[in-house]
Each structure stands twice: as structure tokens, then as C-alpha cells.
Design a protein around this motif. Structure first.
Motif, mmCIF file in Angstrom:
data_model
loop_
_atom_site.group_PDB
_atom_site.id
_atom_site.type_symbol
_atom_site.label_atom_id
_atom_site.label_comp_id
_atom_site.label_asym_id
_atom_site.label_seq_id
_atom_site.Cartn_x
_atom_site.Cartn_y
_atom_site.Cartn_z
ATOM 1 N N PRO A 182 33.062 -16.264 -18.763
ATOM 2 C CA PRO A 182 34.117 -15.552 -18.047
ATOM 3 C C PRO A 182 33.563 -14.447 -17.163
ATOM 4 C CG PRO A 182 34.072 -14.897 -20.346
ATOM 5 C CD PRO A 182 33.122 -16.040 -20.216
ATOM 6 N N MET A 183 34.383 -13.999 -16.227
ATOM 7 C CA MET A 183 34.037 -12.874 -15.364
ATOM 8 C C MET A 183 34.716 -11.627 -15.904
ATOM 9 S SD MET A 183 34.255 -14.585 -11.593
ATOM 10 C CE MET A 183 33.312 -16.075 -11.220
ATOM 11 N N GLY A 184 33.944 -10.572 -16.102
ATOM 12 C CA GLY A 184 34.494 -9.361 -16.701
ATOM 13 C C GLY A 184 35.005 -9.648 -18.095
ATOM 14 N N ASP A 185 36.185 -9.122 -18.420
ATOM 15 C CA ASP A 185 36.729 -9.357 -19.766
ATOM 16 C C ASP A 185 37.427 -10.713 -19.888
ATOM 17 O OD1 ASP A 185 39.193 -9.049 -18.504
ATOM 18 O OD2 ASP A 185 39.619 -7.095 -19.392
ATOM 19 N N GLY A 186 37.576 -11.429 -18.765
ATOM 20 C CA GLY A 186 38.152 -12.767 -18.800
ATOM 21 C C GLY A 186 39.658 -12.817 -18.974
ATOM 22 N N ARG A 187 40.323 -11.668 -18.988
ATOM 23 C CA ARG A 187 41.769 -11.663 -19.217
ATOM 24 C C ARG A 187 42.575 -11.883 -17.938
ATOM 25 N NH1 ARG A 187 44.102 -10.469 -23.557
ATOM 26 N NH2 ARG A 187 45.902 -9.551 -22.484
ATOM 27 N N GLN A 188 41.932 -11.774 -16.787
ATOM 28 C CA GLN A 188 42.653 -11.958 -15.528
ATOM 29 C C GLN A 188 43.099 -13.406 -15.372
ATOM 30 O OE1 GLN A 188 39.423 -11.526 -15.934
ATOM 31 N NE2 GLN A 188 38.167 -12.244 -14.235
ATOM 32 N N TRP A 189 44.273 -13.572 -14.751
ATOM 33 C CA TRP A 189 44.846 -14.903 -14.591
ATOM 34 C C TRP A 189 44.217 -15.625 -13.403
ATOM 35 C CZ3 TRP A 189 47.983 -17.412 -17.904
ATOM 36 C CH2 TRP A 189 48.575 -16.640 -18.913
ATOM 37 N N MET A 190 44.019 -16.929 -13.558
ATOM 38 C CA MET A 190 43.571 -17.797 -12.471
ATOM 39 C C MET A 190 44.663 -18.812 -12.181
ATOM 40 S SD MET A 190 39.552 -18.619 -13.261
ATOM 41 C CE MET A 190 39.446 -19.675 -11.800
ATOM 42 N N SER A 191 45.167 -18.763 -10.984
ATOM 43 C CA SER A 191 46.155 -19.742 -10.544
ATOM 44 C C SER A 191 45.421 -20.735 -9.655
ATOM 45 C CB SER A 191 47.292 -19.053 -9.796
ATOM 46 O OG SER A 191 47.979 -18.173 -10.672
ATOM 47 N N TRP A 192 45.322 -21.953 -10.107
ATOM 48 C CA TRP A 192 44.427 -22.952 -9.531
ATOM 49 C C TRP A 192 45.240 -24.167 -9.091
ATOM 50 C CZ3 TRP A 192 44.858 -27.651 -11.853
ATOM 51 C CH2 TRP A 192 45.543 -27.642 -13.080
ATOM 52 N N ILE A 193 44.581 -25.089 -8.367
ATOM 53 C CA ILE A 193 45.210 -26.358 -8.001
ATOM 54 C C ILE A 193 44.116 -27.378 -7.715
ATOM 55 C CG2 ILE A 193 45.381 -25.735 -5.533
ATOM 56 C CD1 ILE A 193 48.068 -27.293 -5.482
ATOM 57 N N HIS A 194 44.291 -28.594 -8.185
ATOM 58 C CA HIS A 194 43.404 -29.712 -7.839
ATOM 59 C C HIS A 194 43.541 -29.956 -6.333
ATOM 60 C CE1 HIS A 194 41.644 -33.700 -7.669
ATOM 61 N NE2 HIS A 194 41.501 -33.777 -8.999
ATOM 62 N N ARG A 195 42.420 -30.173 -5.653
ATOM 63 C CA ARG A 195 42.494 -30.355 -4.198
ATOM 64 C C ARG A 195 43.402 -31.507 -3.817
ATOM 65 N NH1 ARG A 195 37.084 -31.170 -0.716
ATOM 66 N NH2 ARG A 195 37.042 -33.095 -1.952
ATOM 67 N N GLN A 196 43.410 -32.585 -4.593
ATOM 68 C CA GLN A 196 44.279 -33.703 -4.258
ATOM 69 C C GLN A 196 45.750 -33.309 -4.308
ATOM 70 O OE1 GLN A 196 43.493 -36.663 -2.939
ATOM 71 N NE2 GLN A 196 41.423 -35.798 -2.855
ATOM 72 N N ASP A 197 46.126 -32.472 -5.257
ATOM 73 C CA ASP A 197 47.518 -32.004 -5.308
ATOM 74 C C ASP A 197 47.837 -31.098 -4.124
ATOM 75 O OD1 ASP A 197 48.749 -33.312 -7.426
ATOM 76 O OD2 ASP A 197 48.077 -31.862 -8.909
ATOM 77 N N LEU A 198 46.875 -30.270 -3.711
ATOM 78 C CA LEU A 198 47.122 -29.435 -2.537
ATOM 79 C C LEU A 198 47.295 -30.297 -1.294
ATOM 80 C CD1 LEU A 198 47.388 -26.697 -1.164
ATOM 81 C CD2 LEU A 198 44.891 -26.653 -0.935
ATOM 82 N N LEU A 199 46.467 -31.311 -1.126
ATOM 83 C CA LEU A 199 46.606 -32.208 0.027
ATOM 84 C C LEU A 199 47.966 -32.911 0.001
ATOM 85 C CD1 LEU A 199 43.077 -33.888 0.086
ATOM 86 C CD2 LEU A 199 43.825 -31.793 1.233
ATOM 87 N N ARG A 200 48.377 -33.344 -1.191
ATOM 88 C CA ARG A 200 49.682 -33.997 -1.321
ATOM 89 C C ARG A 200 50.809 -33.028 -0.974
ATOM 90 N NH1 ARG A 200 50.852 -34.771 -6.253
ATOM 91 N NH2 ARG A 200 52.572 -36.174 -5.790
ATOM 92 N N LEU A 201 50.667 -31.778 -1.416
ATOM 93 C CA LEU A 201 51.679 -30.763 -1.118
ATOM 94 C C LEU A 201 51.765 -30.497 0.383
ATOM 95 C CD1 LEU A 201 53.718 -28.599 -2.026
ATOM 96 C CD2 LEU A 201 51.784 -27.026 -2.301
ATOM 97 N N ARG A 224 44.129 -17.971 -18.082
ATOM 98 C CA ARG A 224 43.257 -16.801 -18.001
ATOM 99 C C ARG A 224 41.837 -17.252 -17.662
ATOM 100 N NH1 ARG A 224 45.858 -12.214 -19.673
ATOM 101 N NH2 ARG A 224 47.622 -12.473 -21.102
ATOM 102 N N ASN A 225 41.072 -16.347 -17.054
ATOM 103 C CA ASN A 225 39.718 -16.681 -16.645
ATOM 104 C C ASN A 225 38.852 -17.135 -17.816
ATOM 105 O OD1 ASN A 225 36.735 -15.296 -16.232
ATOM 106 N ND2 ASN A 225 37.463 -16.381 -14.420
ATOM 107 N N ALA A 226 39.010 -16.505 -18.973
ATOM 108 C CA ALA A 226 38.231 -16.903 -20.148
ATOM 109 C C ALA A 226 38.585 -18.323 -20.579
ATOM 110 C CB ALA A 226 38.458 -15.923 -21.296
ATOM 111 N N ASP A 227 39.862 -18.684 -20.485
ATOM 112 C CA ASP A 227 40.278 -20.039 -20.847
ATOM 113 C C ASP A 227 39.770 -21.056 -19.833
ATOM 114 O OD1 ASP A 227 41.619 -19.157 -23.132
ATOM 115 O OD2 ASP A 227 43.425 -18.711 -21.979
ATOM 116 N N PHE A 228 39.726 -20.655 -18.563
ATOM 117 C CA PHE A 228 39.162 -21.535 -17.543
ATOM 118 C C PHE A 228 37.685 -21.801 -17.842
ATOM 119 C CE2 PHE A 228 37.049 -22.680 -13.677
ATOM 120 C CZ PHE A 228 37.959 -23.472 -12.995
ATOM 121 N N ALA A 229 36.938 -20.736 -18.159
ATOM 122 C CA ALA A 229 35.513 -20.892 -18.467
ATOM 123 C C ALA A 229 35.320 -21.795 -19.681
ATOM 124 C CB ALA A 229 34.881 -19.521 -18.708
#
Length: 293
Positions: A182-201, A224-229
Motif C-alpha cells: 500500500p501507499m502510506g497507511d493504505g486507508r485512502q479510497w481508490m475508485s478504479w475501472i477496467h479499461r474495457q468498461d471505460l471504453l464501453r462507457l 481502499r488502497n491497502a485492499d487494492f494492493a
């Protein structure tokens, strides 16, 4: 449709060109160097005056924010490449005898500023830091197209995931070595998207005549960033226990480190309410597809 794309040679733009071509659209890409663009089957131009008749515009231009320190000159580049480009597009539209019917204009989750645990849909108020002001001004230029009768959508994109570019491509080498975390304490939220879903959107917004206004370009389940990691480590069958300390990131990147150490818990409320469905709504599904797990 005859579609004009800015930012068509970038990480998202190239993939979007390929998708729209497969769907039968005819593409023109505005680029600083048409000879080097190397987009098969796509007409590349250096000036808007060479565009010809256009039915739709997808505006993805913008210098990457998450690369290096932010000097005053670099910040001006960010503004010129986003706000300046969008202003020139709208001015060009106003000069046409027949305006494009639709403008899909990029924006980013930086619009909301750092927001801790608050769940944010498209009705949330903007933030006040540099990134938020940049996005607000960027969107304000796009909105001017509405006065010309152009249906306008602003897409506030999150962290776009694909193997061959963007944030994930930069993460993969250390994570594959077991040196990720994780970056820092890892508690920050990451709002992500698969590129294929973005292209579809993006294509859905182009082709849905009732779509207009702001849309969050994120998957329905931010993490959260820690969960992403942790999820990325599991997808690669590697440990993900080595955090990047906040102080080290601030020393290395200065003000830009805020992008890494803060986040937003964003949901795509409008797209879901209007009938768009995600192929990869969960992080495990997205990483499984991208990494072949």
C-alpha cells in the motif's frame, strides 16, 4: 458516425480508436505529429481546420498528472493541455456551419478533491485543491458547447486498469518482485475501472441520445488502497506487504504525492441508473481478466 478524437494516441485513446473502428465509425484524430501517430485506418490531422464534417467529438487530451513533480510550468502545461484544448474545440465548433451533435469530454475524480470515506455520486460538490480547480475549469469549458446545441457529457474517470499502460503497468514490476504494498497507511479510497468498461462507457455515451451532463467513469465497487494492493498481490501470487511510506512519497514527488496518498470513494450512480452495465464490477474480476488469473 464521423468522430473526431483528441488524445487518440494515448493509453485510453488508442484502445478507443480500435473499438470504435470495429463498430463501424470513421475516425479523425487531432495530434501534434500526424506522421508519428501510427493509427491504422485513422485519419490524423494537426489542426482543427483540417477536420472536415464531424458528427461527434471525444476529447481525451491532457498531460499526465501522475508523472514527476509539479512545478509552476508543469501545472500550466496541465491547464493548457486540458482547458486550452477544450476551449479551442468549442471555438472550432462555433465556427462550423453544422455543429457536431455530441461532445464527450474527459475529466477526472480530482474534481471532488480528497474526501475520506464519503460516498460520492455525480451530484457531489467539487473540491478546492489544484486538481479540483483544474477539473472544474476543464468541465466549464466543455459545458460551453451546450450553448451551441451540442449534447455534452463530462466523464470523471478513475484509475484505469490495463496491463499495457496507466497506473497498473507501473505497479506490476515491483509487485511481481514481491516488493509491492500500500501507499502510506493504505486507508485512502481508490475508485478504479477496467479499461474495457471505460471504453464501453464512452461508446455508450456517444450512442445514447439521452445521455448528458456528468458521469463518473468508475466501477461500482471502489476499494481502499491497502485492499487494492492485497488483491493485486493475490492475483500475481506474490506478497504485498511493503508499504511506500507517506514521507518518502512526499519527498520524491512533492505536491503530486497527494494523488497517491488521498482518494475519493466514487460510485457511477448515473450510468447505472440509466442502464449501463459493467463487465467487470469487482476488482477481483477486473484483475483476473487483465492478468489472466
Amino acid at each position: 458516425m464521423q468522430i473526431l478524437i483528441t488524445g487518440g494516441t494515448g493509453f485510453i485513446g488508442r484502445a478507443l480508436c480500435a473499438r470504435l473502428q470495429q463498430s463501424g465509425h470513421t475516425l479523425t484524430v487531432l495530434t501534434r505529429n500526424p506522421m508519428r501517430a501510427a493509427l491504422p485506418g485513422v485519419r490524423c490531422i494537426a489542426t482543427l481546420e483540417d477536420a472536415g464534417p464531424i458528427h461527434a467529438v471525444v476529447n481525451l487530451a491532457g498531460e499526465p498528472l501522475a508523472e514527476g513533480r509539479w512545478s509552476a510550468a508543469r501545472k500550466q502545461e496541465f491547464r493548457d493541455s486540458r482547458i486550452g484544448t477544450t476551449a479551442r474545440l468549442v471555438q472550432w465548433m462555433a465556427r462550423q456551419s453544422q455543429c457536431p451533435r455530441v461532445l464527450i469530454s474527459g475529466s477526472a475524480l480530482g474534481y471532488y478533491g480528497p474526501r475520506d470515506d464519503t460516498v460520492l455520486d455525480e451530484s457531489a460538490a467539487p473540491g478546492e485543491d489544484f486538481s479540483a480547480q483544474l477539473c472544474r475549469d476543464w468541465e466549464a469549458e466543455a459545458i460551453k458547447a451546450e450553448t451551441l446545441g451540442v449534447r455534452t457529457c463530462r466523464v470523471r474517470t478513475g484509475v484505469v486498469l490495463a496491463r499495457d499502460g496507466g497506473a497498473l503497468a507501473r505497479m506490476l514490476p515491483p509487485f511481481r518482485l514481491g516488493a509491492g504494498g500500500p501507499m502510506g497507511d493504505g486507508r485512502q479510497w481508490m475508485s478504479w475501472i477496467h479499461r474495457q468498461d471505460l471504453l464501453r462507457l464512452l461508446q455508450w455515451l456517444l450512442e445514447t441520445n439521452t445521455a448528458h451532463g456528468a458521469y463518473n467513469g468508475t466501477a461500482p465497487e471502489p476499494v481502499r488502497n491497502a485492499d487494492f494492493a492485497r488483491a493485486l498481490g493475490q492475483a500475481l501470487h506474490r506478497p504485498a506487504l511493503l508499504p511506500a511510506p507517506a514521507l518518502a512519497l512526499k519527498l520524491a514527488f512533492g505536491e503530486m504525492a497527494q494523488l497517491l496518498l488521498t482518494g475519493q470513494r466514487v460510485v457511477p450512480a448515473r450510468a447505472l441508473a440509466e442502464g449501463f452495465s459493467f463487465s467487470y464490477p469487482t476488482l477481483d474480476a477486473a484483475l483476473g481478466d487483465i492478468l489472466g488469473g
